[in-house]
Motif scaffolding. Structure first.
Motif, PDB file in Angstrom:
ATOM      1  N   ALA A 196       0.827  -1.212   0.000  1.00 43.49           N
ATOM      2  CA  ALA A 196       0.000   0.000   0.000  1.00 43.49           C
ATOM      3  C   ALA A 196       0.859   1.259   0.000  1.00 43.49           C
ATOM      4  O   ALA A 196       0.326   2.366   0.097  1.00 43.49           O
ATOM      5  N   THR A 227      -2.327   3.199   9.187  1.00 45.91           N
ATOM      6  CA  THR A 227      -2.284   1.866   8.573  1.00 45.91           C
ATOM      7  C   THR A 227      -1.590   0.871   9.496  1.00 45.91           C
ATOM      8  O   THR A 227      -2.064  -0.260   9.677  1.00 45.91           O
ATOM      9  N   LEU A 276      -5.622  -2.540   0.437  1.00 49.07           N
ATOM     10  CA  LEU A 276      -5.608  -1.110   0.713  1.00 49.07           C
ATOM     11  C   LEU A 276      -5.126  -0.330  -0.506  1.00 49.07           C
ATOM     12  O   LEU A 276      -5.646   0.757  -0.797  1.00 49.07           O
TER      13      LEU A 276
END
Length: 291
Positions: A38, A83, A105
């Motif tokens: 991500a 995150t 994500l």
């Protein structure tokens, strides 16, 4: 000769972009053994936030650009820390789940950016100096290359000083070598995990703002595209090696520029370089072999 100089210097600028992204990947994997797919989302978000801040002030001024850099770095750091706290931390030592959640994500982030900013590239502007060139040995080099190289060099110096001369830097380096021992000494390594993710996200956010100036646009897919080459740089340099990432960024980007100009196969050259390193030295240029 002019063409060679131009390709060499612009290759260094592209390598600086790769390093800005790969440095965060390398730090995150070095301490946490997390392959963060991500990471490109952090870059794209930093680019979009930086542009939104700049255009509300004056994108043609250095002040607007400076605040765009700051906003991009902060946005990248915040989303990276969130995150780690809410998605990565519950999945430590579950590597397959980590990969799946970061890939997911990344896909969600691209879709979100397309919904907010559209699917087409957003062409941007910056200080007038960025649109000019500087002569080097007869070659007219875009000034955006120099600012990208300068920021990447400053980041590398800052990270080295941080890791070597601060308490958290010492904890991070110790955690890379032996996480269990650091935990046994009563040090909460999890805080270092969040800090490393935030630093990596800030570097990606800076890279996003600079990439938008380097290419002249920002798009929802820019982060994921650059992430591919950042992973190549990280693996070639050695997972967890900051110095290796810096060297590999140059070794990948410069030949890529020449190959793209003369034969149009720059991406293939980068992939072949990765294959050669994996065959001859799987741990990377400066990586450490692990049992």
């Amino acid at each position: 000769m002019n063409t060679v100089v131009l390709l060499l210097v612009t290759g260094l600028g592209l390598g600086a972009l790769y390093f800005l992204i790969a440095s965060g990947l390398s730090l995150i994997y070095g301490l946490m053994h997390v392959l963060n797919f991500a990471h490109g989302v952090f870059l794209s978000l930093g680019a979009f936030v930086g542009w939104e801040v700049a255009k509300r002030l004056d994108p043609s001024t250095w002040g607007g650009f400076g605040l765009a850099l700051l906003a991009g770095a902060v946005a990248g750091a915040v989303i990276a820390a969130l995150t780690e706290l809410f998605l990565i931390r519950p999945l430590y030592n579950r590597h397959i789940e980590q990969v799946l959640i970061t890939v997911g994500l990344g896909l969600v982030g691209v879709a979100l950016f397309e919904g907010v900013w559209g699917t087409d590239p957003v062409f941007i502007s910056g200080p007038s100096w960025f649109g000019q060139t500087t002569p080097i040995m007869g070659a007219r080099v875009p000034n955006t290359v120099f600012i990208t190289i300068a920021v990447a060099a400053a980041l590398l110096l800052g990270l080295v000083l941080f890791l070597r001369h601060t308490r958290y830097g010492l904890i991070i380096r110790a955690g890379v070598e032996n996480r269990s021992m650091v935990t046994a000494l009563g040090i909460d390594v999890r805080r270092s995990f969040t800090l490393v993710f935030a630093i990596g996200g800030a570097a990606a956010g800076l890279g996003g703002v600079l990439a938008s100036q380097y290419f002249g646009y920002v798009s929802a897919h820019m982060g994921q595209t650059l992430l591919i080459f950042a992973f190549i740089v990280t693996v070639i340099g050695g997972l967890g090696s900051l110095g290796g990432a810096a060297i590999a960024a140059i070794l990948v980007a410069v030949p890529q520029q020449f190959a793209n100009y003369y034969w149009g196969v720059g991406d293939l050259i980068a992939v072949l370089a990765l294959a050669v390193v994996l065959l001859l030295r799987p741990s990377g240029l400066l990586g450490v072999k692990r049992a």
